[in-house]
Design a protein around this motif. Structure first.
Motif, PDB file in Angstrom:
ATOM      1  N   GLN A  54       0.905  -1.422  -0.267  1.00  0.00           N
ATOM      2  CA  GLN A  54       0.077  -0.031   0.015  1.00  0.00           C
ATOM      3  C   GLN A  54       1.063   1.509   0.188  1.00  0.00           C
ATOM      4  N   CYS A 102     -10.786  -0.080   3.899  1.00  0.00           N
ATOM      5  CA  CYS A 102      -9.019  -0.152   3.929  1.00  0.00           C
ATOM      6  C   CYS A 102      -8.785   0.926   3.067  1.00  0.00           C
ATOM      7  N   LEU A 103      -7.832   1.689   3.471  1.00  0.00           N
ATOM      8  CA  LEU A 103      -6.717   2.324   3.315  1.00  0.00           C
ATOM      9  C   LEU A 103      -6.843   2.869   1.704  1.00  0.00           C
ATOM     10  N   HIS A 144      -7.077  -9.242   6.093  1.00  0.00           N
ATOM     11  CA  HIS A 144      -7.312  -8.517   5.313  1.00  0.00           C
ATOM     12  C   HIS A 144      -5.774  -8.188   5.105  1.00  0.00           C
ATOM     13  N   HIS A 148      -3.496  -8.340   0.459  1.00  0.00           N
ATOM     14  CA  HIS A 148      -2.273  -7.189   0.087  1.00  0.00           C
ATOM     15  C   HIS A 148      -1.260  -8.056  -0.592  1.00  0.00           C
ATOM     16  N   ASP A 180      -9.767   0.019   7.753  1.00  0.00           N
ATOM     17  CA  ASP A 180      -8.439  -1.315   7.894  1.00  0.00           C
ATOM     18  C   ASP A 180      -7.495  -0.933   6.480  1.00  0.00           C
TER      19      ASP A 180
HETATM   20 NI    NI Z   1      -6.011  -2.514   3.226  1.00  0.00          NI
END
Ligand code: NI
Length: 180
Positions: A54, A102-103, A144, A148, A180
């Motif tokens: 991310q 999710c961010l 979660h 990723h 999250d």
């Molecule tokens: Ni996420």
């Protein structure tokens, strides 16, 4: 260290499988710098967890934490955890549904089926082994975040698309918290 941009769904690298962190690079300046940036970025974004992809680093490193603060009024606390090269072993047959955010998918929530209990193993930043069996929100957050690392974002796991939408519509009371 630094708050880094959290990339959003649509960025091709979020759909890539990340590579293991090298065994000879635990407790290295490179790893400590990455983790400092991840923690700063997660805190700045009010997140419960963050995976290295991310922030555009496709390595198998995740962090997560839920404290007792009012940011997560309905969630049990999770200790701050650095989890590197994780392996998940579900200890339940059936998945259960709950809402996730999710961010990398800001402003939205979706209903996702996850295992309610699982064992996870991996390493901390020093290279010490981690071996935990967890339940509930802790188990969900780990699934979660590890998704990723395999290039999977939670919307890809939603089976009922009527249970996917904007947080401000679905849960007006949650706007701005509990990503999250
Ligand atoms: Ni996420």
């Amino acid at each position: 260290m630094a708050v880094r941009p959290i990339i959003r769904m649509g960025t091709p690298s979020l759909f890539e499988k990340s590579v293991p962190w090298p065994a000879n690079k635990f407790d290295s300046p490179e790893l400590h710098a990455l983790l400092a940036d991840m923690k700063d970025s997660m805190i700045a974004a009010n997140g419960a967890g963050l995976a290295a992809p991310q922030i555009s680093e496709n390595v198998r490193v995740v962090i997560f934490e839920v404290d007792n603060s009012s940011r997560y009024p309905n969630r049990e606390p999770i200790p701050f955890t650095v989890l590197i090269n994780p392996v998940l072993t579900p200890s339940a047959e059936e998945k259960i549904d709950d809402w996730e955010g999710c961010l990398s998918v800001p402003g939205m929530r979706g209903l996702v089926a996850r295992y309610p209990t699982l064992r996870y193993t991996g390493f901390d930043e020093i290279g010490n082994a981690i071996d935990r069996t967890v339940i509930g929100f802790h188990a969900r957050v780990v699934q979660h975040e590890v998704d990723h690392l395999d290039g999977v974002l939670y919307p890809m796991r939603i089976t009922d698309m009527t249970k996917f939408g904007y947080t401000e519509i679905l849960f007006p009371e949650l706007v701005g918290i509990d990503e999250d």
